[in-house]
Motif scaffolding. Structure first.
Motif, short mmCIF file in Angstrom:
data_model
loop_
_atom_site.label_atom_id
_atom_site.label_comp_id
_atom_site.label_asym_id
_atom_site.label_seq_id
_atom_site.Cartn_x
_atom_site.Cartn_y
_atom_site.Cartn_z
N UNK A 25 0.81 -1.22 0.00
CA UNK A 25 0.00 0.00 0.00
C UNK A 25 0.84 1.26 0.00
N UNK A 26 2.06 1.17 0.54
CA UNK A 26 2.92 2.34 0.63
C UNK A 26 3.91 2.43 -0.52
N UNK A 27 3.82 1.51 -1.45
CA UNK A 27 4.81 1.49 -2.53
C UNK A 27 4.44 2.50 -3.60
N UNK A 28 5.15 3.63 -3.59
CA UNK A 28 4.87 4.67 -4.57
C UNK A 28 6.12 5.04 -5.38
N UNK A 29 7.24 4.49 -4.96
CA UNK A 29 8.51 4.88 -5.58
C UNK A 29 8.68 4.21 -6.94
N UNK A 30 9.63 4.74 -7.71
CA UNK A 30 9.93 4.17 -9.01
C UNK A 30 11.17 3.28 -8.98
N UNK A 31 12.09 3.62 -8.12
CA UNK A 31 13.34 2.87 -8.09
C UNK A 31 13.55 2.20 -6.75
N UNK A 32 14.41 1.21 -6.79
CA UNK A 32 14.68 0.42 -5.60
C UNK A 32 15.21 1.30 -4.47
N UNK A 33 15.94 2.36 -4.84
CA UNK A 33 16.57 3.21 -3.82
C UNK A 33 15.55 3.74 -2.80
N UNK A 34 14.40 4.16 -3.27
CA UNK A 34 13.42 4.63 -2.30
C UNK A 34 12.18 3.74 -2.23
N UNK A 35 12.37 2.48 -2.54
CA UNK A 35 11.28 1.52 -2.49
C UNK A 35 10.93 1.23 -1.04
N UNK A 36 9.67 1.42 -0.74
CA UNK A 36 9.19 1.21 0.63
C UNK A 36 9.35 -0.24 1.06
N UNK A 37 9.12 -1.16 0.12
CA UNK A 37 9.19 -2.59 0.45
C UNK A 37 10.60 -2.98 0.86
N UNK A 38 11.55 -2.60 0.00
CA UNK A 38 12.95 -2.89 0.32
C UNK A 38 13.33 -2.20 1.63
N UNK A 39 12.87 -0.97 1.79
CA UNK A 39 13.19 -0.22 3.02
C UNK A 39 12.73 -0.96 4.26
N UNK A 40 11.55 -1.50 4.20
CA UNK A 40 11.02 -2.20 5.38
C UNK A 40 11.73 -3.52 5.61
N UNK A 41 12.10 -4.19 4.52
CA UNK A 41 12.85 -5.43 4.69
C UNK A 41 14.20 -5.13 5.31
N UNK A 42 14.73 -3.94 4.97
CA UNK A 42 16.00 -3.53 5.57
C UNK A 42 15.83 -3.14 7.03
N UNK A 43 14.61 -2.88 7.46
CA UNK A 43 14.38 -2.44 8.84
C UNK A 43 14.20 -0.94 8.88
N UNK A 44 13.38 -0.39 8.00
CA UNK A 44 13.05 1.05 7.84
C UNK A 44 14.15 1.78 7.11
#
Lengths: 132, 132
Positions: free
Chosen positions: B113-132
DNA sequence: CTTGACCCTGTAGCGACTACAGGGTGCAGA
DNA sequence: TCTGCACCCTGTAGTCGCTACAGGGTCAAG
């Protein structure tokens, strides 16, 4: 931060030592440098990567999907559509499992709710397993 | 009814041939008599037993629990408390799994639901898997 | 200098199948 | 009668994600 032993890393991440070695064999974690005594010596980057793997596992991603996620996470400029697709697949899988389990729960609850007999001969549960 | 081949039994119950042989090896199904050509020859009783196993599997019972259920089902005069206990354990297990999966679903939905980014760099999903 | 906690590799086991490999059986059509 | 094909047989190995040894080496404290 000094280098961490595999036991230190296990304590910090909550991932068992054996599992860390397993992830290394499976190519999810890079082979860390070794000490003179041939002990694995981990740095903060290893801990971050393992934490990523653990969070992904906690969400039910399989090891293949995690490998893909790690690859994607390493390329900052790539579009995140693939990440999205992996997460969506995983969500679909989770929802499928929830649906299956919810049906099982209903049937089990129903069986248990109707169990009034004393002996196996007229046990509702056995009866239903037999097919009425 | 004439004797059924293993393939007939598979078609009638929806259990694959290989799985039927596996259940026999695991002691869930009795070894059936053989034809002259060494083919398994099943009767209606085998089909009923396999259907019982399949229904139990569909409810998520493990093979050990099914062996116990089959034993109990064979003794009509015994009290059905043990059957009840097995079903209750299974229900508890199913509920535990539903709880785990429901938590996973919520987290995955939130990520997506929070995934609005275009690139992995600011991808919410990756960010959360990284721990925010 | 010994004890005990930790580390190493390699292999086998778990549950519940699933997928061969390498053969035998049985029946229908030419 | 022969041949092709679907089916059957046993036995073994692979799947997934660990987990549990066995049989050894390392290292710091007492």
């Amino acid at each position: 931060m000094p280098a961490l032993s595999i036991g230190d890393l296990a304590r910090r991440t909550g991932v068992p030592v054996e599992t860390i070695r397993y992830y290394e064999r499976m190519g999810l974690l890079p082979k860390p440098p070794r000490t003179e005594g041939n002990y694995r010596a981990y740095e903060a980057a290893h801990e971050r990567r393992l934490a990523f793997v653990k969070r992904s596992r906690d969400l039910g991603f399989g090891l293949d999907a995690i490998r893909a996620l790690l690859d994607l996470a390493d390329g900052a400029d790539r579009p995140c559509g693939e990440v999205d697709a992996l997460a969506r697949d995983q969500l679909a899988e989770v929802e499928r499992k929830i649906a299956d389990l919810t049906a099982m729960r209903a049937e089990l609850q129903d069986m248990l709710g109707h169990c009034r007999a004393d002996t196996v001969a007229d046990c509702e549960i056995i009866g239903r397993l037999r097919g009425r």
